[in-house]
Design a protein around this motif. Structure first.
Motif, mmCIF file in Angstrom:
data_model
loop_
_atom_site.group_PDB
_atom_site.id
_atom_site.type_symbol
_atom_site.label_atom_id
_atom_site.label_comp_id
_atom_site.label_asym_id
_atom_site.label_seq_id
_atom_site.Cartn_x
_atom_site.Cartn_y
_atom_site.Cartn_z
ATOM 1 N N THR A 84 0.831 -1.196 0.000
ATOM 2 C CA THR A 84 0.000 0.000 0.000
ATOM 3 C C THR A 84 0.875 1.260 0.000
ATOM 4 O O THR A 84 0.649 2.196 -0.755
ATOM 5 C CB THR A 84 -0.912 0.001 1.241
ATOM 6 N N ASP A 99 -7.235 -3.385 -3.197
ATOM 7 C CA ASP A 99 -6.403 -4.012 -2.167
ATOM 8 C C ASP A 99 -6.974 -5.379 -1.797
ATOM 9 O O ASP A 99 -8.188 -5.517 -1.648
ATOM 10 C CB ASP A 99 -6.372 -3.084 -0.944
ATOM 11 N N ARG A 138 5.009 -3.897 9.250
ATOM 12 C CA ARG A 138 4.057 -3.032 9.932
ATOM 13 C C ARG A 138 4.126 -3.247 11.443
ATOM 14 O O ARG A 138 4.197 -2.301 12.224
ATOM 15 C CB ARG A 138 2.646 -3.316 9.422
HETATM 16 MG MG LIG Z 1 -2.150 -3.018 2.692
#
Ligand SMILES: [Mg+2]
Ligand SMILES: Nc1ncnc2c1ncn2[C@@H]1O[C@H](COP(=O)(O)OP(=O)(O)O)[C@@H](O)[C@H]1O
Lengths: 1095, 291
Positions: B58, B128, B244
């Motif tokens: 992303t 996505d 992340r």
């Molecule tokens: Mg993502």
């Protein structure tokens, strides 16, 4: 003429007719007595003797004793005493003259201890033993014979109690009573004064509870109590007595085990143990003894403070929870609670409890599919590793000691395991086994080829034989460059371990602190440098430096430079980026220094080379490689050199065997047939490596049999290489059987010896209300194969049924539900779509009328495991069962209306039938049903496994894999089905648990376990005794409950019509069916399955 | 940001096609993905970003949209290339993508769906986690990937031609590896695929440092930890730890939480519920961090 002679003459007639010596005895006695007695008294004495002689048939023998003994005791007894004594004898004589004679004869000796007034009591004790039969007479006689010596160690009342014991024994066995009595003199003499009474008291208890054990007690008792602290013996014996009174026959074995256990403990602790045991004895005598029996084991795990906490918990089970059975199991260490409590309290850490965690930890660190095993396993494998207490790795698995108790805190011991594991993983992670020939390190250039040439020249000059074959591994080739392999291997180990430790410290900040603590600990255990020869001391000092303890170095100041150079070289590999190549080079440089130091013993006579502490210079030295060449300081004079030996390895570093590891890797590569394996190794090459390698200690091989031993060793190595890396046969914890490597190892073409993988499971003890931890051992193996006939035959025989079930099953295919959306028609309206439809319609945009949803059955995700009872009871013929059940006896001619002809007709028919069709057994039905269900399941496509179980005892539950859950159906499975046969016992619990474990590991939405048995769980030790069923039934039930707990639906099918079905009563909330007509099992099983798997 | 419309106090609403990144998003190129994407974009070749969750897909698309904008804009977009993102899920319908009629009083009004907007505005349309969408929904985008680049709007009986600058980008996590949740080949073969994996230790450390503001040394240790934990993939863990999560851990540490605790909540517990696996990872954490 004296009065005595006169008496002799007078009674001559009365004395005649008895034994020839009697008149003489009388004469001698009378003469001796006349000195003490008046005439009348003498007269009375003589009369009493004559009366005695006439009192019964052979009483004259007693009289002779009377005449003989009187003179010795007359002074003690006085006239009246003598008369009473004679009366006592006469009384005894009425029972048996033999007894009386012995009584009289032993009196003088007895009086050495007894008081005259005790004689009465003494006589009565003997009298008690006499019951009129000859055996009892002999016993009483024996009593009078040996009791005088008994009185030396026992008081008269005590002897009385002994007589009680003996008397009790006579009710069972005169022989035993006699032996006991005979032995008692010596026994009590050997016991110390305080112990005699308690010993006797317990003897009474044993005799009452279990007479036969008295012999054992008399034989072993004194030895057993000897090792118990003297002041505690009485308390212990009394405790044992109380226990025995309550538990009966178990009393003596409990006593004997407890005494043995206690005897092995430090005497000053006996008091505390016995005191606590007495405390629990009030609630449960058995628990008290079990507690003592467990004491030695508990002491290895817990210190006294921890122990008392542990005891407290057990006491609570007894006193607060009022669960004596639970307390017994607790103190017998057969309860999970006991073990958990101990584990929580103990500072000792067991490998088994953290094994799988460490395995994952090692995998994470190394990125390799490492497995973790106990070092004992590696030793067992016979491939060159011998130390069980140290960690090690052979390149694919890590081996750790079975437990660690190095430090007083549990946390620290756990950290020890982590340091061990991290160091071993480090060898993989940081490439300790990756040494390659002639590759430069990060800091040092390669000298390999140069050294190789130099070595060849040197050998030529000195006429030493060159290696017989080309080196197999790079490490071997490296070591070949040095004359002293032992030295170079030792140095390489020190250097490489230094590098790995440095890397571990750098990479794992959290470990550093613990590594340091362990290094400090190791330093305290090092052998004394001062007692080593110089070269050895040099290596030891390097090792100390490598443990970060340069200040612990001891070295002659005169030779300072050698040491400083050595440490500087060692520091090279502590630098960032250093590789194993650097280690090899540094080891070579250290070798050069070491060989210039003579291996002679210090101190030198002139004191010049005395050991001293490390200089600051040594401690602060910077990494550098030695310059080489310039002549060092004077070496100590020409003493005799000693053989060089490497100092011992610290435990956490453990064995480092790069040569063997590389060899194994090579063999593995070769067996996998890698084209890059680099040609095949010759036997010669291998032998050369093994013979020279210092990584094998030659002492392991039988002398003179070197070739054979090496051959065997090679076999082992090759076997190792043949199996894939990672988890192998090693022990597996329950619930943890191999997250990896467990599968796909099925033996090839079936000619291999059966490979058994062991699993451990708890067992439920319903009395204690707790599990017995790791109580059972299940051995999983692939089932043997028979021929295919049975399978095909069954299909042929049940052709119709097979077709039918197949069809039914095919229809079941999609059964789980899934919502299908956007349909023109369906069973529910989708609100969102409906609104959209209306808005669209309003907008005039050709709306889609797909606004319905439907729940549809799609994809099944079912796994089922069938567990077949292969116990001996399934061997029973069905005919027989039926007959028994009908309650009629066919051989009874009532059935044939008394007509023998009808009977013979029946018999002939039956025989003929048996010829054509051998009688069917339960197991045959199980097999047939299996065939049918396999066909059905293949049609529906569910995953299924088929397993059989049997075995004997808790250590050997056999688990046969006929078809594993993830295995494809094949001809081999067919063969295995035909080979199913009755074996031994039926320990259902563990077999169920193992099946549950397998299902649990398997990924499926619906999981089903079907147990097919004859309803009789039965095994050696599966219950208190052979006939008890409750224990087995409860454990089985518990296993079924465990299945439900992990989301498996258990179902039981039994084929038993005789009321042998012990399980049924228990299984109220578990699916259950007794197949009525036994022969319908093959038909019934698929139907049942259909219902089960449908919901 | 531009073109804000305010409907209610304290509530900002912005039309998707007007969304622009005003600040350069931080993106650390790992391999040649930037070059690949730029070239594909220039030739209107649809792109599939393949890789595990939290690996930067992303972020990459955001970065590319910003970058293309700042390069002076392809296809004459003065304000650069808008980015329209659609998070796909099972119940996503064609209407959700293309548009639908709404009731407004007695009238109906058509509103464009995100794909339609992207098509009209020459935006990058980012679908996505596209495997989450039903296969029959996915089919809808096929004509957009043809050379004609058309979007059929069935309900209005229209065919929209994509404006210059429009590009279809999808992301996809092959890790799920389930037969049902896989892309149809007919869909797959319309995209070039750029593979994303977790970055190597050094680069991941830079990302963690930048994103969470922890010190460089800690960032490096976190990256090392990640490497170790990822070794457990298929050996107890379904997926390795994502960048992340590492950034989350870094943020907590930066905020003053102890390092072990931060790792525990943002890595260990986030990854698995299996006690044994948790314990093993915690021990790895404890080996790397001493507090
Ligand atoms: Mg993502
Ligand atoms: N190459 C990278 N450069 C900068 N940040 C990155 C990079 N890769 C991952 N990240 C960080 O990881 C986080 C998650 O990435 P994201 O793009 O949301 O993953 P995905 O879309 O693949 O699931 C981002 O917010 C960012 O902080």
């Amino acid at each position: 003429m004296s009065i005595a002679d006169d008496l002799t003459a007078r009674y001559a007639a009365d004395l005649r007719g008895f034994g020839a010596a009697l008149p003489d005895d009388f004469a001698t006695g009378a003469r001796a007595m006349s000195a003490h007695l008046s005439d009348e008294e003498l007269e009375a004495w003589a009369k009493a003797g004559i009366e005695l002689a006439n009192s019964s048939l052979r009483a004259w023998e007693a009289a002779a004793e009377y005449f003989r003994a009187s003179a010795d005791i007359v002074e003690r007894l006085g006239t009246e005493g003598i008369a009473r004594w004679a009366a006592q004898a006469t009384e005894l004589s009425s029972r048996s003259s033999l007894i009386a004679a012995q009584f009289l004869k032993s009196t003088p000796e007895a009086l050495a201890v007894l008081q005259p007034e005790d004689l009465e009591e003494w006589a009565q004790q003997g009298d008690r033993l006499c019951r009129g039969n000859w055996k009892s007479i002999a016993l009483a006689q024996l009593y009078f014979q040996i009791s005088p010596s008994l009185f030396r160690s026992l008081s008269l009342p005590s002897v009385g109690r002994l007589v009680d014991v003996i008397d009790q024994l006579t009710e069972r066995s005169y022989e035993l009573a006699t032996t006991a009595l005979e032995g008692s003199g010596q026994i009590f003499a050997s016991l110390s004064g305080h112990d005699r009474e308690p010993f006797l008291r317990f003897a009474r208890a044993v005799t009452r509870a279990s007479w036969a054990d008295t012999r054992l007690y008399f034989e072993r008792g004194p030895k057993l109590i000897e090792r118990i602290e003297a002041p505690q013996r009485a308390a212990f014996l009394d405790l044992a007595g109380r226990v025995t009174t309550e538990v009966g026959r178990q009393g003596f074995p409990l006593f004997s085990d407890a005494a043995e256990a206690l005897g092995g403990m430090a005497t000053e602790e006996h008091g505390a143990y016995i005191a606590f045991a007495s405390k629990i004895a009030t609630g449960s005598p058995t628990a008290a003894m079990e507690y003592l029996k467990s004491a030695p084991f508990v002491a290895t795990r817990l210190n006294p403070d921890q122990r008392s906490l542990w005891e407290q918990e057990g006491l609570e089970i007894l006193a607060v929870e009022h669960n004596p059975e639970g307390a017994e199991a607790y103190f017998r260490l057969e309860s999970t609670r006991a073990e958990e409590r101990m584990r929580a309290l103990s500072s000792r850490v067991e490998l088994s409890s953290i094994n799988s965690m460490l395995r994952m930890y090692a995998k994470a660190l190394s990125g390799e599919p490492v497995s973790v095993h106990s070092a004992e396993d590696l030793v067992e494998r016979g491939i060159g590793w011998v130390t069980e207490s140290a960690a090690s790795t052979e390149g694919s698995s890590i081996y750790l000691p079975p437990y660690v108790a190095t430090f007083p805190e549990q946390e620290a011991n756990f950290q020890v395991y982590k340091v061990f594991t991290t160091h071993q993983t480090g060898r993989m992670e940081f490439g300790s086994f990756d040494y390659a020939w002639d590759m430069p390190g990060a800091h040092v250039a390669s000298t390999g080829p140069r050294r190789e040439v130099a070595a060849a020249l040197r050998r030529q000059e000195q006429g030493i034989a060159a290696p017989k074959a080309e080196a197999v591994t790079a490490v071997q080739r490296l070591f070949n460059c040095f004359d002293d392999r032992n030295l170079i291997a030792g140095l390489f180990t020190v250097v490489e371990d230094t590098r790995v430790d440095a890397l571990v410290s750098r990479e794992y900040g959290g470990i550093r602190r613990w590594l340091k603590r362990l290094q400090d600990h190791e330093i305290g255990r090092r052998p004394k440098v001062e007692e080593m020869a110089l070269r050895q001391a040099f290596v030891e000092n390097l090792l100390r430096a490598s443990l970060g303890q340069a200040e612990a170095i001891r070295w002659p100041i005169m030779l300072r430079e050698y040491m400083t150079d050595g440490i500087a070289a060692l520091r090279m590999v502590e630098q960032a980026g250093a590789t194993v190549q650097d280690s090899a080079e540094v080891a070579g440089a250290l070798y050069d220094i070491a060989t210039s130091i003579p291996n002679v013993r210090m101190p030198n006579p002139d004191g010049k080379f005395d050991f001293e502490g490390a200089s600051q210079e040594m401690m602060d030295v910077l990494p550098s490689m030695p310059g080489g060449g310039e002549g060092g300081p004077d070496m100590p004079g020409n003493q005799q050199e000693m053989a060089f030996e490497n100092p011992p390895q610290p435990d956490f570093r453990g064995d480092f065997k790069p040569e063997l590891v590389q060899l194994m890797a090579k063999l593995k590569l070769q067996q996998e047939g890698g084209a890059d394996a680099g040609g095949s190794l010759t036997k010669e090459q291998l032998m050369e490596l093994l013979q020279n390698s210092v990584e094998l200690s030659i002492s392991e091989w039988a002398e003179g049999d070197l070739d054979q031993s090496l051959g065997m060793f090679l076999d082992n190595l090759q076997k190792e290489a043949g199996t894939p890396a990672g988890d192998k046969k090693g022990e597996k914890k329950d619930g943890d059987a191999s997250a990896d490597g467990g599968k796909g190892e099925g033996p090839d073409e079936g000619e291999l010896p059966v490979e058994v993988t062991w699993f451990y499971y708890d067992e439920w003890d319903f009395r204690a209300g707790d599990y017995r931890p790791r109580w059972t051992r299940v051995g999983e193996r692939v089932s043997a194969e028979g021929d295919r006939d049975f399978y095909e035959e069954t299909l042929r025989k049940h052709h119709g049924l097979v077709m039918e079930t197949r069809k039914q099953f095919e229809m079941m295919r999609p059964e789980s539900f899934k919502k299908i959306k956007r349909l023109e028609d369906g069973d529910e309206l989708d609100t969102d779509l409906a609104i959209e439809f209306h808005v669209d319609k309003k907008a005039g945009a050709g709306p889609s009328a797909r606004i319905y949803n439907r729940r549809n059955k799609i994809e099944r995700d079912v796994a089922v495991a069938f567990l077949l009872d292969m116990s001996a009871s399934t061997d029973e013929e069905i005919e027989k069962q039926k007959v028994k059940h009908s309650g009629k006896d066919d051989d009874d001619d009532d059935n044939f209306d008394g007509d023998p002809r009808r009977y013979f007709q029946w018999l002939a028919a039956r025989r003929a039938k048996a010829l054509v069709e051998p009688p069917k057994r339960i197991i045959d039905l199980e097999k047939e049903s299996t065939v049918l269900i396999v066909e059905a399941l293949e049609a529906i496509g569910d995953s299924y496994g088929i397993y059989g179980f049997s075995g004997y005892g808790r250590d050997n539950v056999e688990f046969h894999v006929i078809k594993d859950l993830d295995e494809q159906m094949s001809e081999r499975v067919e063969r295995r089905i035909s080979k199913i046969e009755p074996i031994r016992s039926t320990r259902m619990g563990p077999a169920l648990r193992h099946t549950i474990h397998k299902l649990d590991e398997y990924d499926a939405k619906v999981k089903i376990l079907i147990l097919v048995s004859d309803g009789r769980p039965q095994d050696h030790g599966y219950g208190r005794d052979r006939t008890e069923k409750e224990y087995a039934v409860h454990d089985t039930k518990q296993a079924l409950v465990e299945a439900k707990r992990v989301g498996i639906t258990p179902f039981l099918i039994t084929v038993d019509k005789e009321g042998h079905d012990y399980l049924k009563q228990m299984c109220d909330d578990i699916g259950y069916e007794v197949v009525d007509d036994i022969e319908s099992l093959p038909r019934r099983l698929p139907t049942l399955y259909r219902h089960l798997a449908a919901d | 940001m531009t073109a804000l419309t305010t409907n209610a106090p304290g509530f900002k609403q912005i039309a998707v096609e007007d969304f622009r990144l005003t600040e350069e998003p931080f993106y650390l190129p790992i391999r040649d993905e930037v070059e690949l994407f730029e070239t594909a974009y220039a030739d209107s070749v649809p792109v599939l970003l393949k890789g595990p969750t939290g690996a930067g897909k992303t972020r990459f698309v955001e970065y590319m949209s910003w970058r293309l904008h700042n390069k002076g804009g392809h296809g004459g977009h003065e304000e650069g290339v808008p980015l329209i993102t659609v998070a796909c899920h099972e119940d996503l319908t064609a209407s959700d993508l293309v548009g639908r009629y709404l009731l407004e009083g007695d009238e109906t009004r058509w509103i464009d769906g995100p794909v339609t907007r992207a098509v009209k505005n020459g935006a990058i349309c980012y679908l996505d986690e596209v495997v989450e969408a039903r296969k029959d929904t996915t089919v809808l985008i096929h004509p957009l990937t043809d050379y004609r680049r058309l979007l059929p709007v069935e309900k209005r009986g229209e065919l929209l031609e994509a404006a210059d600058g429009f590009l279809l980008v999808m992301s996809y996590n092959p890790g799920y590896q389930s037969a049902i949740k896989d892309l149809k080949h007919s869909t797959r073969q319309r995209f070039i695929a750029i593979e994303f994996d977790y970055p190597p230790r050094d680069q991941e450390a830079i990302i963690i440092e930048r994103e969470s503001l922890v010190d460089a040394a800690t960032a490096m240790e976190l990256a090392k930890l990640a490497e170790k934990v990822r070794n457990l993939k298929e050996h107890g863990l379904g997926e390795g730890v994502s960048t992340r999560l590492l950034v989350y851990a870094g943020k907590l540490i930066h905020g003053g939480i102890s390092r072990r605790r931060a790792c525990q909540v943002s890595i260990v517990w986030a990854l698995t519920d299996d006690r044994e696996v948790q314990r093993s990872i915690e021990e790895v954490v404890a080996s790397i961090f001493d507090d």
